[in-house]
Scaffold this active site. Structure first.
Site, short mmCIF file in Angstrom:
data_model
loop_
_atom_site.label_atom_id
_atom_site.label_comp_id
_atom_site.label_asym_id
_atom_site.label_seq_id
_atom_site.Cartn_x
_atom_site.Cartn_y
_atom_site.Cartn_z
N GLY A 29 2.08 -28.47 -25.64
CA GLY A 29 2.46 -27.08 -25.40
C GLY A 29 1.24 -26.27 -25.02
N LEU A 30 1.47 -25.05 -24.61
CA LEU A 30 0.38 -24.17 -24.22
C LEU A 30 -0.61 -23.98 -25.37
CD1 LEU A 30 2.35 -21.35 -22.35
CD2 LEU A 30 0.72 -22.95 -21.33
N SER A 33 0.36 -22.43 -29.04
CA SER A 33 1.83 -22.54 -29.18
C SER A 33 2.23 -22.99 -30.58
CB SER A 33 2.40 -23.50 -28.13
OG SER A 33 1.83 -24.79 -28.26
N GLY A 34 1.26 -23.41 -31.39
CA GLY A 34 1.54 -23.82 -32.77
C GLY A 34 1.32 -25.30 -33.05
N LYS A 35 0.70 -26.01 -32.13
CA LYS A 35 0.54 -27.46 -32.28
C LYS A 35 -0.24 -27.84 -33.54
CE LYS A 35 -1.38 -27.70 -28.24
NZ LYS A 35 -1.27 -26.26 -27.94
N SER A 103 -2.27 -31.34 -23.39
CA SER A 103 -1.81 -32.39 -22.47
C SER A 103 -0.87 -31.81 -21.42
CB SER A 103 -1.17 -33.56 -23.22
OG SER A 103 -0.35 -33.18 -24.28
#
Length: 193
Positions: A29-30, A33-35, A103
């Site tokens: 995710g951007l 984004s909360g990864k 990614s």
């Protein structure tokens, strides 16, 4: 010609010893984004249930094993390739690996999936809006990117390709950390045993 290394103890025996099936959870995710937040929360939940995990994240990988890489297309590809290879080593040890990486291209995620193996790869796409990601940005990366001080920043100068085959998609602007972890646990439950 490379000779394939043969371990003295199989992955299956290591998984039996750890009482878990190893696989790789790949958050994409951007930026912001909360990864990483979800990876940490998920690790805590899995550990509380008796599962051994390892988190690989941009901060712990780019300051170590990939410290010599930048953000050119070639370096991004090499970054993901190395991460996937390290993930595969953890996988072969019976450890659940939780990866949190932007990614940004489908090609990169496909490369990771090929290295790790499709059956042991679980992709989670986090998709809050760009505006939400910018609001969460405590490091000021988006601002610096908009000012031209961070080139090739994903979401500003560099594109993010929406995953076509994610196993789970979560809008982290609409679900809490706890709700998101619950959704993830429901989805990965069959893979744990």
């Amino acid at each position: 010609m490379a000779i394939e290394f043969q371990p003295s103890v199989s992955q299956a025996l290591k998984e039996k010893f750890l009482n878990q099936r190893a696989f790789v959870i790949w958050f994409t995710g951007l930026p912001c984004s909360g990864k990483t937040t979800l990876a940490l929360a998920l690790e805590k939940e899995l550990f509380s249930r008796g599962h051994l995990c390892k988190i690989l994240d941009g901060d712990n990988v780019r300051t170590g094993i990939n410290s010599n890489l930048g953000f050119s297309p070639e370096d991004r590809s090499e970054n993901i390739r190395r991460i996937a290879e390290v993930s595969k080593l953890f996988l072969e040890t019976g450890v659940i690996t939780i990866n949190a990486f932007v990614s940004p291209q489908e090609e990169l995620r496909t490369l990771a999936k090929q290295i790790i193996g499709k059956k042991r790869f679980f992709e989670i796409y986090l998709n809050p809006t760009l505006e939400v990601c910018e609001q969460r940005d405590v490091k000021g990366m988006y601002r610096l990117a908009r000012e031209g001080k961070i080139p090739n920043f994903t979401g500003i100068q560099a594109p993010f390709e929406i995953p076509q085959h994610a196993d789970l998609e979560l809008d982290t602007s609409k679900t809490s950390i706890e709700e998101s972890v619950t959704f993830i646990m429901e989805k990965i439950k069959p893979r744990l045993a």
